[in-house]
Design a protein around this motif. Structure first.
Motif, short mmCIF file in Angstrom:
data_model
loop_
_atom_site.label_atom_id
_atom_site.label_comp_id
_atom_site.label_asym_id
_atom_site.label_seq_id
_atom_site.Cartn_x
_atom_site.Cartn_y
_atom_site.Cartn_z
N GLU A 1 -19.06 -0.09 -10.03
CA GLU A 1 -18.23 -1.22 -10.16
C GLU A 1 -17.54 -1.29 -8.84
O GLU A 1 -16.88 -2.04 -8.29
CB GLU A 1 -17.16 -0.96 -11.52
N VAL B 1 -19.17 -4.58 -14.19
CA VAL B 1 -20.34 -4.37 -13.11
C VAL B 1 -20.87 -5.90 -12.82
O VAL B 1 -20.72 -6.12 -11.72
CB VAL B 1 -21.46 -3.56 -13.66
N ASN C 1 -18.19 -7.86 -10.97
CA ASN C 1 -18.14 -7.29 -9.65
C ASN C 1 -19.06 -7.89 -8.57
O ASN C 1 -19.13 -8.17 -7.35
CB ASN C 1 -17.84 -5.95 -9.57
#
Length: 266
Positions: free
Chosen positions: A81, A175, A178
């Motif tokens: 992340e 995740v 991002n």
């Protein structure tokens, strides 16, 4: 009896050299052992990678159905992340600063009547390092605070890595968000209104998911010494303090850089 791999003669068990041709037998054994270890390590890495991928996909489908996993899966997820986020920031800031430098140089040249010397873009890989460390370390600190609060206000006995796995499992969709931010930073040419709106939405979702994830850890505790709402409030305030301190450190780190850039352009 063993056979010499070079000449085929019989050799004694454990012999280092072939008595017929002088071939070094021990090297063959060492090479075979090394190859076996390499094969085992490769297979182990493939197995762990596949287990992690299955764990991650499962966390995307059912964030709150936390599954048992390798003890470092949570930390790996938080690191991924942070990598995506730091890369996105680096690329976006580099594009914005590059546009600013180019426009400022053009304006200066227009009013002075002279061609101004080109100013290189100061945004480089160091920005990635700073934002990666800031994001990753802030996440680790927040999880550490949650653990301390848990132990202080409940009878929880889990360790740091287990808690990190749970938080990462519940917030793993960060995740994906991002990753969206990273792809957007690659394809966007400038900071348009639509671009700013998309970034705001993604960052808002990331913040919301993260807060839900860390607070859910508290609300799922079986018993606390004070009401869970107050335990959650303590964690939320601590979380905001960590974010504020991290932001302050990053801003102060780049204040001098921004000042130097403006002075060069003026």
């Amino acid at each position: 009896m063993n056979k010499c791999p070079n000449c085929g003669s019989d050799t004694k068990e454990g012999a280092k050299f072939c008595t017929t041709c002088g071939y070094q037998l021990i090297r063959e054994n060492v090479d075979n052992t090394t190859k076996t270890k390499q094969t085992v390590n490769t297979d182990k890495m493939k197995e762990v990678s596949m287990n992690y991928w299955n764990w991650l996909v499962s966390s995307w489908k059912h964030p709150f159905k936390v599954e048992d996993s390798e003890k470092y899966f949570g930390l790996v997820t938080l690191a991924i992340e942070s990598i995506f986020f730091a890369l996105s920031v680096m690329i976006l800031v580099r594009k914005i600063v590059g546009t600013f430098v180019e426009n400022s140089s053009s304006i200066t040249s227009f009013f002075s009547g002279e061609t101004s010397s080109s100013t290189s873009n100061p945004v480089g890989f160091n920005v990635f390092i700073v934002f990666f460390l800031a994001t990753f370390l802030a996440s680790l600190v927040i999880i550490g605070i949650i653990l301390l609060v848990e132990k202080g206000f409940s009878n929880s006995n889990r360790n740091y890595l287990n808690l990190a796995n749970e938080v990462a499992h519940k917030t793993s969709s960060v995740v994906l968000l991002n990753a969206v931010l990273f792809v957007h930073s690659l394809i966007v040419s400038n900071a348009s209104a639509n671009s700013v709106v998309l970034i705001d939405v993604v960052l808002g979702l990331i913040s919301m998911i993260w807060i839900i994830g860390i607070l859910s850890v508290v609300f799922e505790l079986e018993e606390t010494k004070i009401d869970k709402i107050y335990v959650g409030l303590v964690i939320y305030i601590a979380h905001m303090i960590v974010i504020a301190i991290t932001g302050w450190i990053v801003i102060n780190h780049y204040t001098s850089l921004l000042t130097d850039l403006i002075s060069k352009l003026i």
